[in-house]
Write a protein that holds these residues in place. Structure first.
Motif, PDB file in Angstrom:
ATOM      1  N   ALA A 129       1.038  -1.687   0.226  1.00 52.80           N
ATOM      2  CA  ALA A 129      -0.029  -0.238   0.093  1.00 52.80           C
ATOM      3  C   ALA A 129       0.849   1.190  -0.135  1.00 52.80           C
ATOM      4  O   ALA A 129       2.384   1.077   0.354  1.00 52.80           O
ATOM      5  CB  ALA A 129      -0.542   0.203   1.307  1.00 52.80           C
ATOM      6  N   ASP A 130       0.421   2.392  -0.476  1.00 48.92           N
ATOM      7  CA  ASP A 130       0.801   3.650  -0.205  1.00 48.92           C
ATOM      8  C   ASP A 130       0.688   4.660   0.792  1.00 48.92           C
ATOM      9  O   ASP A 130       2.054   5.217   1.439  1.00 48.92           O
ATOM     10  CB  ASP A 130       0.412   4.784  -1.060  1.00 48.92           C
ATOM     11  N   SER A 177      -4.859   8.219  -8.118  1.00 57.88           N
ATOM     12  CA  SER A 177      -4.679   7.379  -6.545  1.00 57.88           C
ATOM     13  C   SER A 177      -4.082   6.846  -6.302  1.00 57.88           C
ATOM     14  O   SER A 177      -2.689   6.528  -6.995  1.00 57.88           O
ATOM     15  CB  SER A 177      -6.391   6.338  -7.556  1.00 57.88           C
ATOM     16  N   PHE A 178      -3.610   6.279  -4.657  1.00 58.43           N
ATOM     17  CA  PHE A 178      -3.139   5.342  -3.678  1.00 58.43           C
ATOM     18  C   PHE A 178      -4.340   4.667  -3.707  1.00 58.43           C
ATOM     19  O   PHE A 178      -4.725   4.814  -3.463  1.00 58.43           O
ATOM     20  CB  PHE A 178      -2.348   6.102  -3.474  1.00 58.43           C
ATOM     21  N   VAL A 179      -3.018   3.269  -2.411  1.00 59.36           N
ATOM     22  CA  VAL A 179      -3.721   2.554  -1.938  1.00 59.36           C
ATOM     23  C   VAL A 179      -3.671   3.033  -0.361  1.00 59.36           C
ATOM     24  O   VAL A 179      -2.414   3.321  -0.211  1.00 59.36           O
ATOM     25  CB  VAL A 179      -3.337   1.195  -2.150  1.00 59.36           C
ATOM     26  N   THR A 184       4.585   6.047   3.150  1.00 60.26           N
ATOM     27  CA  THR A 184       4.969   6.594   4.234  1.00 60.26           C
ATOM     28  C   THR A 184       3.256   6.133   5.137  1.00 60.26           C
ATOM     29  O   THR A 184       2.086   5.800   5.159  1.00 60.26           O
ATOM     30  CB  THR A 184       4.183   8.262   3.602  1.00 60.26           C
ATOM     31  N   LEU A 185       3.359   6.506   6.542  1.00 63.61           N
ATOM     32  CA  LEU A 185       2.475   6.502   7.448  1.00 63.61           C
ATOM     33  C   LEU A 185       1.541   7.562   8.015  1.00 63.61           C
ATOM     34  O   LEU A 185       1.939   8.608   7.797  1.00 63.61           O
ATOM     35  CB  LEU A 185       2.938   5.665   8.566  1.00 63.61           C
ATOM     36  N   ALA A 228       3.881  10.132  -4.168  1.00 62.79           N
ATOM     37  CA  ALA A 228       4.475  10.020  -5.121  1.00 62.79           C
ATOM     38  C   ALA A 228       6.120  10.312  -5.306  1.00 62.79           C
ATOM     39  O   ALA A 228       6.601   9.583  -5.213  1.00 62.79           O
ATOM     40  CB  ALA A 228       3.900  11.194  -5.980  1.00 62.79           C
ATOM     41  N   GLN A 229       6.075  11.541  -4.035  1.00 63.42           N
ATOM     42  CA  GLN A 229       7.507  11.506  -4.169  1.00 63.42           C
ATOM     43  C   GLN A 229       8.578  10.210  -3.390  1.00 63.42           C
ATOM     44  O   GLN A 229       9.563  10.287  -4.266  1.00 63.42           O
ATOM     45  CB  GLN A 229       7.595  12.969  -2.881  1.00 63.42           C
ATOM     46  N   VAL A 230       7.909   9.257  -3.087  1.00 64.17           N
ATOM     47  CA  VAL A 230       8.833   8.762  -2.216  1.00 64.17           C
ATOM     48  C   VAL A 230       9.241   7.168  -3.495  1.00 64.17           C
ATOM     49  O   VAL A 230      10.122   6.810  -3.455  1.00 64.17           O
ATOM     50  CB  VAL A 230       7.751   8.271  -1.097  1.00 64.17           C
ATOM     51  N   ALA A 231       7.819   7.476  -4.461  1.00 62.63           N
ATOM     52  CA  ALA A 231       8.123   6.396  -5.242  1.00 62.63           C
ATOM     53  C   ALA A 231       9.270   6.755  -6.387  1.00 62.63           C
ATOM     54  O   ALA A 231       9.936   5.830  -6.481  1.00 62.63           O
ATOM     55  CB  ALA A 231       6.690   6.166  -5.710  1.00 62.63           C
TER      56      ALA A 231
END
Length: 343
Positions: free
Chosen positions: A159-160, A207-209, A239-240, A324-327
């Motif tokens: 998950a994101d 989108s993100f999970v 990220t948390l 998106a930045q971490v990806a």
């Protein structure tokens, strides 16, 4: 039923034995050896399948044996090789050898495969042993045995964003409000008994999970409560989001306690990027100041009400941007970029 851990026994196929045969045809005296080789035993292969989200199939069956190779036959015919045995697992499954403790692999993407037990080679037939000085060998080798292993399968959801909080912090309510997921929501602790995933849709086809795990209580890293069983599922998140009820009596203590549990569980979780979300803002008096905690490591603090739909849009935009930045940083690292983006 959700099952994220299973132990199985796998046995690859044995190789088929070689044939010991002498050519017997009319008009061909002393035809010589014509025993064919044995077929190769089948491999046991794990394959990631996005249609699965649990290891439940392996609760009811633990032993898997691949097809052996067939024996060789006369006229130099090689025996048929066994058909590989494919076992489907959800993406995000980590495979570990229980005898050695070695992590054999990690299947992250749909369709990704890994051989966990190799089939044995087929034995040579007697035709292979013919020489100028031994023109009629009777020797034929047996096939090699296939590999046998005892494996642990451990599912870590992909998950994101991972939602972290104590029981009744509003994690499931947020997930249900911003996605099509239908987690159980009630006004008593531990309504969430298993992890839940939801896809958050934003404008512009973005989108993100988001992942929600059971509530974490003090001592979770030692096995207390339910959350410890599922902390592994937020290790993969980009990220948390640490969630604290807006009406908490000691929000700073609650934040510090959650951070401590994450750090005690694993160094990776303790250092993962996170933000702080104060929930249930609709329960606060109108003139009440916005709650805040001392969180120098957090990249943001937000105040929302999932029920009243307050503060959700800026929160979701910020979560998407951070994920998106971490990806992108992960992509740059994979490509060997000497100066990747650093959150």
């Amino acid at each position: 039923m959700f099952l994220d851990y299973a132990e199985i026994n796998v046995k690859a196929g044995d190789g088929g034995g070689g044939a010991s045969s002498m050519r017997r045809e009319s008009m061909t005296p002393r035809g010589g050896p014509d025993g064919g080789d044995g077929g190769r035993g089948a491999d046991v292969v794990l394959r990631a399948d996005k249609q699965l989200n649990t290891l439940l199939d392996y609760r009811y069956r633990q032993n898997y044996k691949a097809e052996p190779g067939q024996k060789g036959t006369a006229v130099n015919c090689t025996g048929r090789s066994g058909d590989h045995l494919y076992l489907r697992v959800p993406p995000g499954t980590v495979i570990r050898d229980l005898e050695t403790g070695e992590i054999l692999g990690d299947l992250l993407n749909d369709g990704e495969e890994m051989i966990v037990a190799r089939g044995g080679k087929g034995g040579w037939g007697n035709a292979r042993f013919a020489t100028a000085t031994n023109q009629a060998p009777r020797r034929a080798d047996p096939g090699e045995p296939g590999e046998e292993r005892r494996l642990a399968l451990e599912l870590k959801l992909i998950a994101d964003v991972g939602l972290v909080g104590e029981p009744n912090a509003g994690k499931s309510t947020l997930l249900a409000s911003v996605s099509a997921a239908t987690p159980k929501v009630a006004d008593y602790p531990f309504t969430t008994l298993t992890p839940n995933l939801g896809v958050v849709q934003l404008s512009g086809n973005r989108s993100f999970v988001m992942a929600d795990i059971p509530g974490i209580i003090e001592g979770a890293h030692e096995g207390k409560g339910l959350g410890h069983q599922f902390l592994r599922h937020i290790e993969r998140t980009r990220t948390l989001a640490i969630m604290i009820p807006g009406d908490a009596l000691e929000p700073q203590e609650e934040y510090d306690r959650l951070r401590r549990e994450l750090q005690e569980y694993s160094e990776e979780l303790g250092t993962k990027h996170h933000c702080v979300i104060f929930t249930k803002a609709d329960l606060l008096p109108p003139d009440w100041p916005e709650p805040r905690v001392n969180a120098p490591d957090a990249w943001g603090q937000f105040v929302i009400s999932s029920v009243a739909q307050r503060g959700l849009d800026p929160l979701l935009e910020a979560l998407w941007t951070r994920a998106a930045q971490v990806a992108e940083a992960e992509r740059q690292l994979d490509e060997g970029d000497p100066e990747p983006w650093r959150p």
